[in-house]
Design a protein around this motif. Sequence first.
Motif, mmCIF file in Angstrom:
data_model
loop_
_atom_site.group_PDB
_atom_site.id
_atom_site.type_symbol
_atom_site.label_atom_id
_atom_site.label_comp_id
_atom_site.label_asym_id
_atom_site.label_seq_id
_atom_site.Cartn_x
_atom_site.Cartn_y
_atom_site.Cartn_z
ATOM 1 N N GLY A 75 17.800 -31.973 35.248
ATOM 2 C CA GLY A 75 18.607 -31.654 34.078
ATOM 3 C C GLY A 75 19.961 -31.078 34.418
ATOM 4 N N GLY A 76 20.732 -30.839 33.391
ATOM 5 C CA GLY A 76 22.058 -30.256 33.548
ATOM 6 C C GLY A 76 21.962 -28.812 33.996
ATOM 7 N N SER A 77 23.048 -28.282 34.499
ATOM 8 C CA SER A 77 23.015 -26.929 35.024
ATOM 9 C C SER A 77 24.401 -26.316 35.024
ATOM 10 N N THR A 78 24.422 -24.998 35.153
ATOM 11 C CA THR A 78 25.669 -24.268 35.331
ATOM 12 C C THR A 78 25.347 -23.009 36.123
ATOM 13 N N HIS A 79 26.365 -22.296 36.510
ATOM 14 C CA HIS A 79 26.153 -21.068 37.269
ATOM 15 C C HIS A 79 27.297 -20.096 37.014
ATOM 16 N N CYS A 80 27.077 -18.856 37.409
ATOM 17 C CA CYS A 80 28.067 -17.802 37.211
ATOM 18 C C CYS A 80 27.939 -16.821 38.375
ATOM 19 N N LEU A 81 29.046 -16.281 38.828
ATOM 20 C CA LEU A 81 29.054 -15.271 39.886
ATOM 21 C C LEU A 81 29.698 -14.021 39.306
ATOM 22 N N ILE A 82 28.969 -12.926 39.313
ATOM 23 C CA ILE A 82 29.439 -11.680 38.706
ATOM 24 C C ILE A 82 29.724 -10.661 39.800
ATOM 25 N N PHE A 83 30.899 -10.028 39.711
ATOM 26 C CA PHE A 83 31.308 -9.004 40.661
ATOM 27 C C PHE A 83 31.345 -7.642 39.983
ATOM 28 N N SER A 84 31.285 -6.586 40.776
ATOM 29 C CA SER A 84 31.418 -5.228 40.253
ATOM 30 C C SER A 84 32.813 -5.032 39.668
ATOM 31 N N PRO A 85 32.964 -4.102 38.730
ATOM 32 C CA PRO A 85 34.276 -3.886 38.094
ATOM 33 C C PRO A 85 35.389 -3.500 39.076
ATOM 34 N N HIS A 86 35.045 -2.894 40.218
ATOM 35 C CA HIS A 86 36.076 -2.455 41.171
ATOM 36 C C HIS A 86 36.647 -3.596 42.014
ATOM 37 N N VAL A 87 36.032 -4.775 41.982
ATOM 38 C CA VAL A 87 36.497 -5.904 42.794
ATOM 39 C C VAL A 87 37.727 -6.524 42.135
ATOM 40 N N ASN A 88 38.826 -6.603 42.891
ATOM 41 C CA ASN A 88 40.090 -7.134 42.389
ATOM 42 C C ASN A 88 40.261 -8.568 42.899
ATOM 43 N N LEU A 89 40.102 -9.544 41.993
ATOM 44 C CA LEU A 89 40.173 -10.955 42.362
ATOM 45 C C LEU A 89 41.440 -11.610 41.823
ATOM 46 N N SER A 90 41.987 -12.529 42.597
ATOM 47 C CA SER A 90 43.078 -13.398 42.143
ATOM 48 C C SER A 90 42.534 -14.816 42.128
ATOM 49 N N PHE A 91 42.647 -15.493 40.976
ATOM 50 C CA PHE A 91 42.079 -16.824 40.805
ATOM 51 C C PHE A 91 43.127 -17.915 40.963
ATOM 52 N N ASP A 92 42.709 -19.044 41.515
ATOM 53 C CA ASP A 92 43.533 -20.246 41.613
ATOM 54 C C ASP A 92 42.854 -21.315 40.766
ATOM 55 N N PHE A 93 43.435 -21.649 39.623
ATOM 56 C CA PHE A 93 42.838 -22.617 38.707
ATOM 57 C C PHE A 93 43.251 -24.057 39.011
ATOM 58 N N HIS A 94 43.986 -24.280 40.098
ATOM 59 C CA HIS A 94 44.356 -25.627 40.535
ATOM 60 C C HIS A 94 45.013 -26.439 39.412
ATOM 61 N N ARG A 95 45.992 -25.867 38.792
ATOM 62 C CA ARG A 95 46.803 -26.508 37.734
ATOM 63 C C ARG A 95 45.983 -26.964 36.529
ATOM 64 N N THR A 96 44.917 -26.229 36.214
ATOM 65 C CA THR A 96 44.158 -26.488 34.986
ATOM 66 C C THR A 96 43.913 -25.146 34.314
ATOM 67 N N GLU A 97 43.498 -25.172 33.088
ATOM 68 C CA GLU A 97 43.180 -23.952 32.359
ATOM 69 C C GLU A 97 41.700 -23.971 32.004
ATOM 70 N N PRO A 98 41.004 -22.831 32.147
ATOM 71 C CA PRO A 98 39.592 -22.794 31.765
ATOM 72 C C PRO A 98 39.416 -23.193 30.297
ATOM 73 N N GLY A 99 38.369 -23.927 30.003
ATOM 74 C CA GLY A 99 38.088 -24.348 28.635
ATOM 75 C C GLY A 99 37.465 -25.729 28.604
ATOM 76 N N LEU A 100 37.221 -26.211 27.400
ATOM 77 C CA LEU A 100 36.560 -27.503 27.231
ATOM 78 C C LEU A 100 37.378 -28.674 27.754
ATOM 79 N N ASN A 101 38.699 -28.534 27.840
ATOM 80 C CA ASN A 101 39.551 -29.625 28.305
ATOM 81 C C ASN A 101 39.974 -29.473 29.764
ATOM 82 N N ALA A 102 39.354 -28.558 30.488
ATOM 83 C CA ALA A 102 39.714 -28.326 31.884
ATOM 84 C C ALA A 102 39.376 -29.544 32.735
ATOM 85 N N THR A 103 40.152 -29.738 33.790
ATOM 86 C CA THR A 103 39.851 -30.802 34.747
ATOM 87 C C THR A 103 39.024 -30.212 35.892
ATOM 88 N N ASN A 104 38.354 -31.072 36.643
ATOM 89 C CA ASN A 104 37.512 -30.616 37.741
ATOM 90 C C ASN A 104 38.345 -30.050 38.877
#
Length: 115
Positions: A75-104
């Motif tokens: 079947g279909g699947s998804t996943h999530c990775l959760i970090f503690s609040p003190h972790v400071n992350l910078s994301f690279d979305f590879h020229r797409t925006e999160p959402g239903l119309n995002a590209t892979n």
Amino acid sequence: MDIVNGSYDYAPSSSLPFLTAVATRTIIFIESDNPYIGLMCFIAVGIAEVSSCEVTVTQGQHVDKGQQLGMFHCGGSTHCLIFSPHVNLSFDFHRTEPGLNATNIPVCSCIAVVN
């Protein structure tokens, strides 16, 4: 078919919050060797009605970046990775925006770094 979007998957995509609340889930806690990351939590969700989540790691096992933690079945699947609040992350979305119309984003691509 969704008349507005011309797509068959509009309803399931809109129902993902509900599906993740009632579907099969697996939680794996990982204590990172990097002190700036610390404890993180991987959540796997088997979205389809017959999906399952199989964990292949054991408690206390050391895992390396990219190592398999488990797998999904049937079947279909998804996943999530959760970090503690003190972790400071910078994301690279590879020229797409999160959402239903995002590209892979290509497999094995860097999606975030710890600052």
